[in-house]
Design a protein around this motif. Structure first.
Motif, PDB file in Angstrom:
ATOM      1  N   SER A 195     -21.129   1.487  -3.606  1.00  0.00           N
ATOM      2  CA  SER A 195     -22.374   2.245  -3.502  1.00  0.00           C
ATOM      3  C   SER A 195     -23.101   2.300  -4.846  1.00  0.00           C
ATOM      4  O   SER A 195     -24.319   2.101  -4.914  1.00  0.00           O
ATOM      5  CB  SER A 195     -22.076   3.659  -2.995  1.00  0.00           C
ATOM      6  OG  SER A 195     -23.241   4.461  -2.994  1.00  0.00           O
ATOM      7  N   LEU A 196     -22.346   2.570  -5.919  1.00  0.00           N
ATOM      8  CA  LEU A 196     -22.962   2.627  -7.244  1.00  0.00           C
ATOM      9  C   LEU A 196     -23.564   1.286  -7.645  1.00  0.00           C
ATOM     10  O   LEU A 196     -24.567   1.230  -8.358  1.00  0.00           O
ATOM     11  CB  LEU A 196     -21.922   3.061  -8.284  1.00  0.00           C
ATOM     12  CG  LEU A 196     -21.387   4.502  -8.157  1.00  0.00           C
ATOM     13  CD1 LEU A 196     -20.226   4.728  -9.112  1.00  0.00           C
ATOM     14  CD2 LEU A 196     -22.499   5.508  -8.435  1.00  0.00           C
ATOM     15  N   ALA A 197     -22.929   0.206  -7.161  1.00  0.00           N
ATOM     16  CA  ALA A 197     -23.404  -1.130  -7.518  1.00  0.00           C
ATOM     17  C   ALA A 197     -24.446  -1.662  -6.538  1.00  0.00           C
ATOM     18  O   ALA A 197     -25.017  -2.741  -6.777  1.00  0.00           O
ATOM     19  CB  ALA A 197     -22.222  -2.094  -7.582  1.00  0.00           C
ATOM     20  N   GLY A 198     -24.671  -0.936  -5.449  1.00  0.00           N
ATOM     21  CA  GLY A 198     -25.605  -1.424  -4.442  1.00  0.00           C
ATOM     22  C   GLY A 198     -25.097  -2.651  -3.716  1.00  0.00           C
ATOM     23  O   GLY A 198     -25.861  -3.532  -3.317  1.00  0.00           O
ATOM     24  N   LYS A 199     -23.774  -2.721  -3.533  1.00  0.00           N
ATOM     25  CA  LYS A 199     -23.149  -3.859  -2.865  1.00  0.00           C
ATOM     26  C   LYS A 199     -22.594  -3.427  -1.512  1.00  0.00           C
ATOM     27  O   LYS A 199     -22.315  -2.242  -1.284  1.00  0.00           O
ATOM     28  CB  LYS A 199     -22.006  -4.433  -3.717  1.00  0.00           C
ATOM     29  CG  LYS A 199     -22.408  -4.820  -5.132  1.00  0.00           C
ATOM     30  CD  LYS A 199     -23.257  -6.078  -5.158  1.00  0.00           C
ATOM     31  CE  LYS A 199     -23.558  -6.502  -6.592  1.00  0.00           C
ATOM     32  NZ  LYS A 199     -24.372  -7.738  -6.643  1.00  0.00           N
ATOM     33  N   ALA A 200     -22.393  -4.398  -0.648  1.00  0.00           N
ATOM     34  CA  ALA A 200     -21.760  -4.144   0.647  1.00  0.00           C
ATOM     35  C   ALA A 200     -20.426  -4.866   0.658  1.00  0.00           C
ATOM     36  O   ALA A 200     -20.371  -6.087   0.710  1.00  0.00           O
ATOM     37  CB  ALA A 200     -22.651  -4.637   1.795  1.00  0.00           C
ATOM     38  N   TYR A 201     -19.359  -4.101   0.571  1.00  0.00           N
ATOM     39  CA  TYR A 201     -18.033  -4.700   0.511  1.00  0.00           C
ATOM     40  C   TYR A 201     -17.745  -5.478   1.790  1.00  0.00           C
ATOM     41  O   TYR A 201     -17.962  -5.006   2.894  1.00  0.00           O
ATOM     42  CB  TYR A 201     -16.970  -3.614   0.327  1.00  0.00           C
ATOM     43  CG  TYR A 201     -15.555  -4.124   0.356  1.00  0.00           C
ATOM     44  CD1 TYR A 201     -14.720  -3.882   1.444  1.00  0.00           C
ATOM     45  CD2 TYR A 201     -15.048  -4.867  -0.701  1.00  0.00           C
ATOM     46  CE1 TYR A 201     -13.420  -4.350   1.479  1.00  0.00           C
ATOM     47  CE2 TYR A 201     -13.745  -5.339  -0.684  1.00  0.00           C
ATOM     48  CZ  TYR A 201     -12.940  -5.086   0.406  1.00  0.00           C
ATOM     49  OH  TYR A 201     -11.655  -5.566   0.424  1.00  0.00           O
ATOM     50  N   GLY A 202     -17.275  -6.717   1.617  1.00  0.00           N
ATOM     51  CA  GLY A 202     -16.917  -7.551   2.752  1.00  0.00           C
ATOM     52  C   GLY A 202     -18.067  -8.303   3.360  1.00  0.00           C
ATOM     53  O   GLY A 202     -17.869  -9.108   4.272  1.00  0.00           O
TER      54      GLY A 202
ATOM     55  N   SER B 127     -15.625  -4.892 -14.843  1.00  0.00           N
ATOM     56  CA  SER B 127     -15.899  -5.293 -13.461  1.00  0.00           C
ATOM     57  C   SER B 127     -17.146  -4.589 -12.933  1.00  0.00           C
ATOM     58  O   SER B 127     -17.957  -5.205 -12.221  1.00  0.00           O
ATOM     59  CB  SER B 127     -14.689  -4.972 -12.572  1.00  0.00           C
ATOM     60  OG  SER B 127     -13.585  -5.767 -12.925  1.00  0.00           O
ATOM     61  N   MET B 128     -17.330  -3.320 -13.263  1.00  0.00           N
ATOM     62  CA  MET B 128     -18.543  -2.627 -12.851  1.00  0.00           C
ATOM     63  C   MET B 128     -19.769  -3.247 -13.518  1.00  0.00           C
ATOM     64  O   MET B 128     -20.835  -3.368 -12.893  1.00  0.00           O
ATOM     65  CB  MET B 128     -18.454  -1.139 -13.195  1.00  0.00           C
ATOM     66  CG  MET B 128     -17.467  -0.349 -12.337  1.00  0.00           C
ATOM     67  SD  MET B 128     -17.826  -0.419 -10.554  1.00  0.00           S
ATOM     68  CE  MET B 128     -19.399   0.447 -10.468  1.00  0.00           C
ATOM     69  N   ARG B 129     -19.623  -3.667 -14.766  1.00  0.00           N
ATOM     70  CA  ARG B 129     -20.744  -4.335 -15.456  1.00  0.00           C
ATOM     71  C   ARG B 129     -21.094  -5.638 -14.743  1.00  0.00           C
ATOM     72  O   ARG B 129     -22.277  -5.966 -14.561  1.00  0.00           O
ATOM     73  CB  ARG B 129     -20.354  -4.625 -16.904  1.00  0.00           C
ATOM     74  CG  ARG B 129     -20.127  -3.400 -17.765  1.00  0.00           C
ATOM     75  CD  ARG B 129     -21.333  -3.014 -18.548  1.00  0.00           C
ATOM     76  NE  ARG B 129     -21.728  -4.026 -19.501  1.00  0.00           N
ATOM     77  CZ  ARG B 129     -22.657  -3.858 -20.422  1.00  0.00           C
ATOM     78  NH1 ARG B 129     -23.284  -2.700 -20.509  1.00  0.00           N
ATOM     79  NH2 ARG B 129     -22.989  -4.827 -21.253  1.00  0.00           N
ATOM     80  N   LEU B 130     -20.066  -6.394 -14.337  1.00  0.00           N
ATOM     81  CA  LEU B 130     -20.313  -7.657 -13.641  1.00  0.00           C
ATOM     82  C   LEU B 130     -20.920  -7.433 -12.258  1.00  0.00           C
ATOM     83  O   LEU B 130     -21.560  -8.323 -11.704  1.00  0.00           O
ATOM     84  CB  LEU B 130     -19.012  -8.452 -13.519  1.00  0.00           C
ATOM     85  CG  LEU B 130     -18.437  -8.986 -14.839  1.00  0.00           C
ATOM     86  CD1 LEU B 130     -17.072  -9.608 -14.620  1.00  0.00           C
ATOM     87  CD2 LEU B 130     -19.391 -10.007 -15.463  1.00  0.00           C
ATOM     88  N   LEU B 131     -20.731  -6.222 -11.729  1.00  0.00           N
ATOM     89  CA  LEU B 131     -21.360  -5.860 -10.454  1.00  0.00           C
ATOM     90  C   LEU B 131     -22.789  -5.350 -10.647  1.00  0.00           C
ATOM     91  O   LEU B 131     -23.463  -4.989  -9.686  1.00  0.00           O
ATOM     92  CB  LEU B 131     -20.527  -4.794  -9.743  1.00  0.00           C
ATOM     93  CG  LEU B 131     -19.190  -5.275  -9.148  1.00  0.00           C
ATOM     94  CD1 LEU B 131     -18.295  -4.090  -8.819  1.00  0.00           C
ATOM     95  CD2 LEU B 131     -19.429  -6.128  -7.915  1.00  0.00           C
ATOM     96  N   GLY B 132     -23.219  -5.293 -11.905  1.00  0.00           N
ATOM     97  CA  GLY B 132     -24.599  -4.917 -12.193  1.00  0.00           C
ATOM     98  C   GLY B 132     -24.812  -3.489 -12.620  1.00  0.00           C
ATOM     99  O   GLY B 132     -25.954  -3.050 -12.774  1.00  0.00           O
ATOM    100  N   VAL B 133     -23.710  -2.725 -12.823  1.00  0.00           N
ATOM    101  CA  VAL B 133     -23.833  -1.329 -13.223  1.00  0.00           C
ATOM    102  C   VAL B 133     -23.670  -1.231 -14.730  1.00  0.00           C
ATOM    103  O   VAL B 133     -22.603  -1.519 -15.262  1.00  0.00           O
ATOM    104  CB  VAL B 133     -22.783  -0.445 -12.516  1.00  0.00           C
ATOM    105  CG1 VAL B 133     -22.959   1.011 -12.936  1.00  0.00           C
ATOM    106  CG2 VAL B 133     -22.911  -0.597 -11.011  1.00  0.00           C
ATOM    107  N   GLU B 134     -24.720  -0.822 -15.431  1.00  0.00           N
ATOM    108  CA  GLU B 134     -24.698  -0.790 -16.896  1.00  0.00           C
ATOM    109  C   GLU B 134     -24.216   0.543 -17.451  1.00  0.00           C
ATOM    110  O   GLU B 134     -23.656   0.606 -18.535  1.00  0.00           O
ATOM    111  CB  GLU B 134     -26.109  -1.069 -17.440  1.00  0.00           C
ATOM    112  CG  GLU B 134     -26.663  -2.443 -17.073  1.00  0.00           C
ATOM    113  CD  GLU B 134     -25.966  -3.566 -17.809  1.00  0.00           C
ATOM    114  OE1 GLU B 134     -25.849  -4.664 -17.224  1.00  0.00           O
ATOM    115  OE2 GLU B 134     -25.530  -3.341 -18.951  1.00  0.00           O
TER     116      GLU B 134
END
Length: 889
Positions: free
Chosen positions: A262-269, A318-325
């Protein structure tokens, strides 16, 4: 079925099978060969190996474990996690293969309504050691498994040993078949992910010797007491029972994964495989970090602390690579706390402390990433544009040394870019740098600014240090920083950093602490709190403005506290003497690994594998003080590094040398070291070296501590006063004091034994009265009495057992209590007839301990608990009676 429920079902099942329920040991193991508890068997090794007699014949537990040897697989497979929980049932010379197999099959296949895990037998496969005909036959006769689902495998998979002489034996593993959607048919022998190992039964029955490898050894014969060591992965059972694909999607881990997504704005899976792996890494590593923090591990640059720091930083990256700074730990750790608190209430009770460490570590590393990533990214681009495939070791070292960028992170980023790192060159450079001291210095700087803030000041040239020859130097204020930000002035009461063109104040380095002193100028005075080199070539003074206001460009005179400087010089020169004395005494392999010098005190770390004898300590001290007595000249020469090495100067651990170095001689070549510190002119100025301590500071490292000069004299004078007082009080000459004190200690010990015997006799005299105090609670006779203050727990336990025996064969529960030093202790014992009615001493003691504000437990027949609320003792004893009444109603 929730993870916590699975664990409780396991414990309940084996408690009914007369196993003592043992709480999880800490993740921090006492085993000196291990950093962490890496497997469920670790806490039981002394019992399994026969080194320590087991306190119970059979046990069961849920053991917390940390394993990082395959950390790179985390997130990529369904079962690899750094933190995991191992369900285990253990037999120490009690039952063996037949009961172990029967218990495992019953728990796995019994209906949930009966306390089982309700696995369908058609989904289970079993492997046995290829030569273990007994286990094969037991599986065939005790279970409905068809022959084709009992597979024989070799030593590499189905034989357990430590790889050392001692106990060993075959094992039998139970697998769950996830179905054809997950892989090929053929059972565990296919080594396919379709078959998940859920339980391993180790039959420890042989003694081995002449161990040539983990699977090549000679069997001496059978063990006199055969043991059962089992392990069932809680996370593996959970993901199967919860109908999910992997451990990261179970109820104790998935909440963190979902929040990270959710923090990264991703949809797991639903998106990229790489993003799913990163989300799983975050979920696993946050939980692992939380549990390590809860067991007392804190982030650092060595040992367990380094492992924790690495895990936390992998999650951040890993959170940084997901786009969360920005920062995510405040949210992620709270989610993990909520998911784990049912099983481990301590993570909620101590969360303020745990989260403080986590949040601080994230803030620090985010700053490190910001500074280091840009440099590393540029290096990667330049290497690839130039057609290269390798990053230089010097670039990796610069990132590590200057920006605190971890080498493992550099390796990961380089690998992602298709490059390697010259690790050999990096390691060589690390030998020249004392990274531990660098990290400690950075931690102490507090408000020191980000390094980019110093760029403009460093561009003006190096700060000139005049303190080798002057204690006062006139200069100019080149820069002022407040809370890391540049400003044109600092006013009274503010803490600031001051940069001057020249300074007489010594900046902390080489083990010598910073000078104390002042910076004064027209209309202002600054108290110097610290002096550091935030970047090479630049000296920064942390100050408090005590009078007036200091502004950019103002005249500034740096003034050294002369007495403090001289005392620090005494300590630093004494360190060189002690180093030379240690090498004279122990040999040239005893080299420096660290030091600290401050006014009146020095400590010196050196490579050595064992404690120093009192005679050796005395010899080192004598050599150092003989050098003081000899009034050796201390000379300093500035020369090239090659010239200094040619002259035999030692390049010490943790120092970074340029082309030009300072070589310090004491008595010519007797002590010749490269050193940037300040020293006395002759050794006699030291006055006295008094070794006051020696201890271990890690594997193959020792530390000596000494007081120097006036501090050393004062310490000896204090000892002399103590000896004089003892001699007067005991009316004994000084030379006879040790004998006299030994005699008194022996007399006191004998008296204590007599008192203990009298107290035990007095307690035994209360036996008839206690037996007569038994009351009927339903069909159970109960004794619940307080014995008052002073009785030891051992004496109370002995008396409780005697009371139980006097009550006969009818159901009986005995609870006796005592108070010592404000702490209440309750001992509970039960007889066979009471236990047949479900009355377990461990449960009763645990309940009483809860009333007393503490904890407790133990075997079903004998248990103990206690707490600090001694005033609640009557309620605790009444509670035991109430628990008996409820259980027998």
């Amino acid at each position: 079925m929730k993870t916590a429920e699975i664990a409780q079902r396991f414990l309940d099942f084996f408690e009914k099978k007369n196993h003592t329920i043992v709480p999880s040991a800490s993740l921090v193991t006492d085993d000196p060969a291990l950093l962490f508890t890496v497997a469920g068997m670790v806490p039981f090794i002394p019992y399994l190996s026969g080194v320590v007699p087991p306190p119970y014949p059979r046990a069961a537990d849920v053991q917390k474990c940390i394993r990082t040897n395959d950390i790179e697989e985390v997130g990529k497979t369904p079962r690899h996690g750094t933190f995991f929980q191992m369900l285990g049932n253990w037999s120490f010379g009690d039952y063996f293969k037949e009961d172990a197999i029967r218990f495992a099959w019953e728990l796995l296949t019994a209906p949930e309504a009966d306390g089982g895990l309700a696995f369908d037998p058609k989904d289970l496969w079993v492997t046995v050691y290829e030569e273990d005909d007994e286990a094969h036959e037991l599986w065939r006769t005790l279970t409905p498994l068809p022959e084709e689902r009992i597979q024989r495998l070799g030593k590499d998979t189905n034989y357990w040993s430590t790889g050392l002489p001692g106990p060993a034996g075959p094992c039998s593993e139970i697998f769950f078949d996830r179905g054809p959607a997950y892989g090929v048919d053929g059972g565990p022998a296919t080594d396919d992910d379709r078959y998940v190992e859920i339980w391993n039964l180790v039959f420890m029955q042989y003694e081995i010797t002449n161990v040539r490898s983990k699977y090549d050894f000679d069997i001496v014969g059978e063990l006199p007491a055969k043991n059962i060591d089992t392990g069932m992965g809680l996370e593996r059972i959970a993901f199967i029972k919860q109908g999910v694909d992997n451990m990261y999607e179970t109820d104790q881990v998935r909440p963190v994964l979902d929040l990270a997504a959710s923090l990264a704005g991703k949809a797991y899976g639903a998106e990229s495989h790489e993003d799913d792996v990163r989300l799983r890494i975050v979920a696993d590593h946050v939980r692992s970090s939380l549990m390590l923090l809860a067991d007392g591990v804190t982030p650092s640059n060595e040992g367990r602390g380094y492992i924790l720091r690495r895990i936390m930083r992998r999650a951040i990256r890993s959170m940084r690579l997901l786009g969360v700074e920005g920062a995510t730990f405040p949210d992620l750790f709270a989610a993990s706390r909520d998911a784990m608190k049912e099983s481990y209430p301590e993570v909620e009770a101590d969360y303020a402390r745990l989260s403080a460490y986590a949040i601080a570590e994230e803030q620090t590393f985010l700053r490190t990433l910001a500074a280091g990533s840009a440099i590393l990214d540029q290096s990667v681009v330049e290497a690839k544009n130039g057609g290269g495939t390798t990053l230089s070791g010097s670039e990796a070292f610069l990132l590590h040394d200057t920006y605190g960028f971890p080498i493992d992170l550099t390796l990961e980023i380089a690998e992602e870019a298709g490059l390697t790192v010259d690790r050999g060159a990096f390691d060589q450079l690390m030998l020249e740098q004392r990274t531990r001291a660098k990290a400690d210095a950075r931690a102490r700087k507090g408000a020191i600014a980000d390094q980019s803030a110093y760029r403009e000041f460093r561009a003006l040239g190096e700060t000139v240090f005049t303190g080798y020859t002057e204690l006062q130097t006139e200069s100019t204020v080149l820069g002022i920083l407040v809370q890391g930000q540049g400003t044109d002035r600092a006013s009274e009461g503010q803490i600031a950093e001051i940069i001057t063109a020249e300074t007489a104040l010594y900046a902390e380095s080489g083990g010598q602490v910073a000078d104390k002193g002042l910076i004064v100028g027209p209309g202002y005075e600054l108290e110097v709190l610290d002096v550091q080199r935030p970047v090479p070539g630049l000296i920064s003074h942390t100050v408090e403005v005590t009078t007036g206001e200091v502004s950019m460009g103002a005249p500034a005179t740096t003034v050294v506290d002369a007495l403090n400087r001289h005392s620090a010089q005494q300590a630093h020169t004494a360190t060189h003497l002690v180093h030379a004395a240690i090498r004279d005494t122990l040999g040239k392999t005893a080299t420096q690994t660290g030091s600290l010098n401050r006014a009146g005190y020095m400590r010196f770390d050196f490579s050595w594998g064992s404690a120093l004898s009192p005679e050796t300590r005395t010899e080192i001290e004598d050599i150092a003080n003989n050098a003081v007595r000899d009034n050796l000249e201390v000379t300093t020469r500035v020369m090239s590094l090659d010239e200094a090495k040619a002259a035999g100067a030692m390049a010490l651990f943790g120092e970074k040398y340029g082309d030009t170095v300072r070589m310090v001689d004491i008595g010519g070549p007797w002590s010749r070291e490269l050193c940037g510190g300040t020293h006395v002119a002759r050794s006699s100025e030291i006055g006295l070296v008094n070794l006051v301590g020696e201890q271990s500071v890690g594997a193959s490292n020792r530390r000596v501590e000494a007081l120097v000069g006036l501090d050393a004299f004062r310490d000896l004078a204090a000892e002399r006063a103590i000896v004089s007082q003892l001699s007067t009080s005991l009316k004994t000459p000084r030379e006879q004091l040790t004998t006299r004190i030994s005699e008194l200690a022996a007399s006191l010990k004998a008296a204590e034994k007599k008192i203990a015997a009298f107290e035990a006799q007095a307690l035994t005299g209360r036996l008839p009265q206690l037996v007569e105090s038994a009351v009927a609670v339903g069909t159970v006779r109960v004794v619940a009495q307080s014995l008052g203050e002073g009785a030891s727990a051992d004496d109370v336990r002995s008396l409780a057992l005697q009371v139980r025996d006097r009550l006969g064969i009818d159901p009986a529960v005995v609870a006796l209590a005592t108070v010592s030093a404000g702490r209440a202790t309750v001992v509970v014992v039960t007889n066979d007839a009471a236990r047949e009615r479900g009355l377990a001493a461990g449960a009763l003691a645990k309940g009483a301990a809860g009333v007393l504000g503490g904890g407790g437990g133990g075997r079903p027949d004998v248990a103990q608990g206690g707490g600090t609320d001694a005033a609640a003792l009557p309620q605790a004893l009444d509670g035991i009676v109430a628990d008996v009444r409820a259980a027998t109603a």
